[in-house]
Design a protein around this motif. Sequence first.
Motif, PDB file in Angstrom:
ATOM      1  N   SER A 253       2.764   2.726   0.556  1.00  0.00           N
ATOM      2  CA  SER A 253       1.749   2.469   1.582  1.00  0.00           C
ATOM      3  C   SER A 253       2.411   2.309   2.943  1.00  0.00           C
ATOM      4  O   SER A 253       1.919   2.843   3.956  1.00  0.00           O
ATOM      5  N   ILE A 254       3.534   1.576   2.970  1.00  0.00           N
ATOM      6  CA  ILE A 254       4.235   1.385   4.243  1.00  0.00           C
ATOM      7  C   ILE A 254       4.768   2.727   4.753  1.00  0.00           C
ATOM      8  O   ILE A 254       4.707   3.012   5.957  1.00  0.00           O
TER       9      ILE A 254
ATOM     10  N   VAL B 176       3.477   5.667   4.309  1.00  0.00           N
ATOM     11  CA  VAL B 176       2.377   6.453   4.882  1.00  0.00           C
ATOM     12  C   VAL B 176       2.029   5.915   6.268  1.00  0.00           C
ATOM     13  O   VAL B 176       1.857   6.687   7.233  1.00  0.00           O
ATOM     14  N   GLY B 177       1.944   4.578   6.376  1.00  0.00           N
ATOM     15  CA  GLY B 177       1.655   3.981   7.682  1.00  0.00           C
ATOM     16  C   GLY B 177       2.697   4.388   8.708  1.00  0.00           C
ATOM     17  O   GLY B 177       2.357   4.745   9.845  1.00  0.00           O
ATOM     18  N   PHE B 178       3.949   4.386   8.295  1.00  0.00           N
ATOM     19  CA  PHE B 178       5.042   4.764   9.184  1.00  0.00           C
ATOM     20  C   PHE B 178       4.924   6.223   9.638  1.00  0.00           C
ATOM     21  O   PHE B 178       5.033   6.535  10.834  1.00  0.00           O
TER      22      PHE B 178
ATOM     23  N   LEU C 172       2.270   7.993   9.787  1.00  0.00           N
ATOM     24  CA  LEU C 172       1.112   8.116  10.678  1.00  0.00           C
ATOM     25  C   LEU C 172       1.468   7.674  12.093  1.00  0.00           C
ATOM     26  O   LEU C 172       1.113   8.343  13.072  1.00  0.00           O
ATOM     27  N   THR C 173       2.184   6.547  12.177  1.00  0.00           N
ATOM     28  CA  THR C 173       2.566   6.051  13.500  1.00  0.00           C
ATOM     29  C   THR C 173       3.483   7.060  14.190  1.00  0.00           C
ATOM     30  O   THR C 173       3.356   7.327  15.389  1.00  0.00           O
TER      31      THR C 173
ATOM     32  N   SER D  48       1.583   9.990  15.457  1.00  0.00           N
ATOM     33  CA  SER D  48       0.700   9.661  16.578  1.00  0.00           C
ATOM     34  C   SER D  48       1.415   9.863  17.913  1.00  0.00           C
ATOM     35  O   SER D  48       0.768  10.005  18.955  1.00  0.00           O
TER      36      SER D  48
ATOM     37  N   TYR E 117       0.647   9.925  22.060  1.00  0.00           N
ATOM     38  CA  TYR E 117       1.050   8.857  22.973  1.00  0.00           C
ATOM     39  C   TYR E 117       2.054   9.325  24.011  1.00  0.00           C
ATOM     40  O   TYR E 117       2.023   8.890  25.163  1.00  0.00           O
TER      41      TYR E 117
ATOM     42  N   GLY F 128      -1.279   1.735  17.728  1.00  0.00           N
ATOM     43  CA  GLY F 128      -0.245   2.011  16.721  1.00  0.00           C
ATOM     44  C   GLY F 128      -0.278   0.983  15.608  1.00  0.00           C
ATOM     45  O   GLY F 128      -0.254   1.335  14.420  1.00  0.00           O
TER      46      GLY F 128
ATOM     47  N   VAL G 152      -3.429   1.542  13.473  1.00  0.00           N
ATOM     48  CA  VAL G 152      -3.309   2.735  12.633  1.00  0.00           C
ATOM     49  C   VAL G 152      -2.364   2.459  11.467  1.00  0.00           C
ATOM     50  O   VAL G 152      -2.660   2.771  10.308  1.00  0.00           O
ATOM     51  N   PHE G 153      -1.229   1.818  11.776  1.00  0.00           N
ATOM     52  CA  PHE G 153      -0.251   1.530  10.726  1.00  0.00           C
ATOM     53  C   PHE G 153      -0.863   0.642   9.658  1.00  0.00           C
ATOM     54  O   PHE G 153      -0.804   0.945   8.464  1.00  0.00           O
TER      55      PHE G 153
ATOM     56  N   GLY H  60      -3.945   2.227   7.842  1.00  0.00           N
ATOM     57  CA  GLY H  60      -3.465   3.364   7.046  1.00  0.00           C
ATOM     58  C   GLY H  60      -2.761   2.878   5.795  1.00  0.00           C
ATOM     59  O   GLY H  60      -3.032   3.357   4.687  1.00  0.00           O
ATOM     60  N   ALA H  61      -1.871   1.881   5.962  1.00  0.00           N
ATOM     61  CA  ALA H  61      -1.130   1.377   4.800  1.00  0.00           C
ATOM     62  C   ALA H  61      -2.084   0.703   3.814  1.00  0.00           C
ATOM     63  O   ALA H  61      -1.990   0.915   2.601  1.00  0.00           O
TER      64      ALA H  61
END
Lengths: 493, 493
Positions: free
Chosen positions: A50-51, A53-55, A57-58, A61, A65, B133, B136-137, B140-141
């Motif tokens: 999960s982390i 995927v979050g990473f 995504l960031t 992004s 930005y 950010g 989203v993180f 998302g996670a």
Amino acid sequence: MEMNLNAQEKKAGFLQRVKAFLSKLKDGVTKRIRNIQKFGKDDPRRIIHSIKVGFSLTLVSMLYYVRPLYNSFGVSGMWAILTVVVVSEFTVGGTLSKGLNRGFATLIAGALGVGAVHLARFCGHKGEPIVLGILVFSLGAAATFSRFFPRIKQRYDYGALIFILTFTMVAVSGYRTDEILVMAYQRISTILIGGTICILVSIFVCPVWAGEDLHKMIANNINKLANYLEGFEGEYFALPEKISKETNSCVREYKSILTSKSTEDTLANLARWEPGHGRFRLRHPWKNYMKIAGLVRQCAFHFEILNGYILSDVKAPEDFISKIQEPCSIMSREAGEALKAIANSIKTMNNDSVCVNAHIENSKKAIENVKFAFKSSSTETEKDLLEFIPGVTMASILVEIVNSVEKISEAVEEFFGLAHFKETLDPKLSPELEQQHHHHLIHRGSVKPVLEGDNEEEYSSSSHVLVIVHDEQPPTTNEKTNLGAEKTRDNVV
Amino acid sequence: MEMNLNAQEKKAGFLQRVKAFLSKLKDGVTKRIRNIQKFGKDDPRRIIHSIKVGFSLTLVSMLYYVRPLYNSFGVSGMWAILTVVVVSEFTVGGTLSKGLNRGFATLIAGALGVGAVHLARFCGHKGEPIVLGILVFSLGAAATFSRFFPRIKQRYDYGALIFILTFTMVAVSGYRTDEILVMAYQRISTILIGGTICILVSIFVCPVWAGEDLHKMIANNINKLANYLEGFEGEYFALPEKISKETNSCVREYKSILTSKSTEDTLANLARWEPGHGRFRLRHPWKNYMKIAGLVRQCAFHFEILNGYILSDVKAPEDFISKIQEPCSIMSREAGEALKAIANSIKTMNNDSVCVNAHIENSKKAIENVKFAFKSSSTETEKDLLEFIPGVTMASILVEIVNSVEKISEAVEEFFGLAHFKETLDPKLSPELEQQHHHHLIHRGSVKPVLEGDNEEEYSSSSHVLVIVHDEQPPTTNEKTNLGAEKTRDNVV
């Protein structure tokens, strides 16, 4: 006065109800949170994924930005986001398969789409949408049909989907824009960026290899079989009041094997996409795991039938049972020990056929003893055949199980021949193995491998590894598996 | 001159090779085309589905081709295309589950995304990307983690994916555009358009219902069991040279049941999304199919063990075998007939417990006869127990199979109690059924239902339905199933 009291009572009642509701809510929330925590602890890789995927995504992004990146890609950046969300799979194999499928399908469909737009432009303004419509319809239908073919479905299903998507999008939006090449370039490059981020994160940040999962799953399944066989004696020959439901559920672990085929198939499919890693080289014989898994499942089918006899109240006469008890116990115990050794040799990736074969030989000898017991019973007693049936059937299913264990051992042997595992230990493979490795180094030299055929009586005792390994300290049961692992690696380090 | 000849030879050789290559190519292509044709003919619904997808794609392309539509939606039309490609599933349940998941997830995530953008704007120009950010993180996670929970995975996996996608896109592109509400509106409306097209096409153009597939699959699986039991007698008691590999493969159909659990689970999951259709009302007990399927699989496990005895060369002594041949044959045949009747009553959705119970009773009587044969053998002969083992084990597994068939019948009975099928025939349900229905009407009145307990001897003959149904014409074997279906529906029309 009375009304005042009544109002006060009402108020107190209301407050109480609010309190009760709040405490209930609190309990519910803490319970749920505990559940979630437990779920995460059961397999911490889930949290890590999960982390990850979050990473990703960031990271992706940033295309929005960071001003210079946004200037070059513009709103096409969302294709990178889409790719990251869709391609991020739990295993490396899953991510690679989706990423590569997406990449190649986009390239091919994009090129075809651009070609279709140019072709349609020859047909004049009125003909253009008709030609495009026909092309979209026919290619879309054909690609959809291709997804039904098992071979394509298995490996390229996602690619076919993306092919339809990209071709339709390029062809259709080509009708409204003249900058189709720029658009196609932007889209493809952002998809490549998204895909690359996913693949890199999935391979280099705590990777989860489908191949390793498959490998462990097969070893665990064999272990489950072994647990059942070890528990069998205690269950079948126990006095009725002694059979507790608890041991029952513990021994019934094997049930999951009965229906695990689809999980195995999926893992094997994904494993084929993975590059060499750990001790799994490229062209590792992933298909052979399926063969072993099939035999393991066959063995589990036998357990399922045997179960009926354990739970049944109708048993053979006691004197007959007591006669077959010892050979049957040895049969199941030794077959279980053989499976334990096989599971261990798969886990440690070291073939230990000497130990496995010795156990199988022992259980085969026990078969002869059971047969002898049958013979003597039929001559001694004058009882009718009917009463013996449950015992006889149980024993002959047990014999089939021993045969089945032998087949598993042969398949594993063949697998080791194909797999060409490195002959040295790689302590990085898993912390658990490393610990065993360390443990081994401490009293190195005190562990001696045993010769085949040497003291066979000792083999039939239940604590097999302890007998084989002449260790200085009397090890506890907890260490048993570790010691088994040690023994199998003794001739390697 | 010689050189000329040589050149001519070379030319001729080249031409021949080209010819050979062309004919080979032609053969390969025709073979492949034939394969594809066969694949399509095997299940024409595949072709229909492909055409449906092509049609939906063409329909949704109108958002680009038609000027007024393009003016109002612009490039957002591609979200409609994306939705159509991704949501178009083979079954209605699949399409509905994906469509609804996509729709709701987009709405929720879109609203949250807009909220996140407004929140982030409070934090100034520098803080905005940081807040976005972090949001989203973390979302998302969290959403990725939620996908691991079995309940969410089973029903809302796609929704969670789309949630991550939409939230990230809205939040991130909100940073670069001020018209976020317009954008969100356009996207959501195009996704709704695409989803609606898919759902309408999938429900109203030759729908494929997952529920109907599941229903048929269970009935077919029970039929496969019946085929095995009917073939068992011929295989086990045949002379060794008579066992041909061909019959073997035909009878081995049941093997697919051993590993069909995942397909059944998927279909049951999808069926729950489907609205009432045909005779499947809303709240149809889809879960109960799983119970029946589990028992059917349990029965197939027994077959797997029984197989070992069919293929084994070691058999019991001939006089013993000949003694148990008749009761064993009756046992397997009657159990097979019971399963055929169960399968038929599921297919026609009409409970026919009278016929099923009669067959089960017959096979139970045969169990008593087998036991009697055992008794007489043990007193008559002086042979040792060992020789009887294969025969005894075979028979006692057969007894277990009869018990297992009884359990299936009970589960089906219970299912019929819950399912509340309409009491009249719906000829629209399938052309096959309609044909049977028609067939029935032709010689209506000539078919009489039989009373329970009436002429039991006749039941044990192999052509059971022919005995029960007093028909004028001697029906051929092909008509057997049809007649069975007829009989079961006799008290209904």
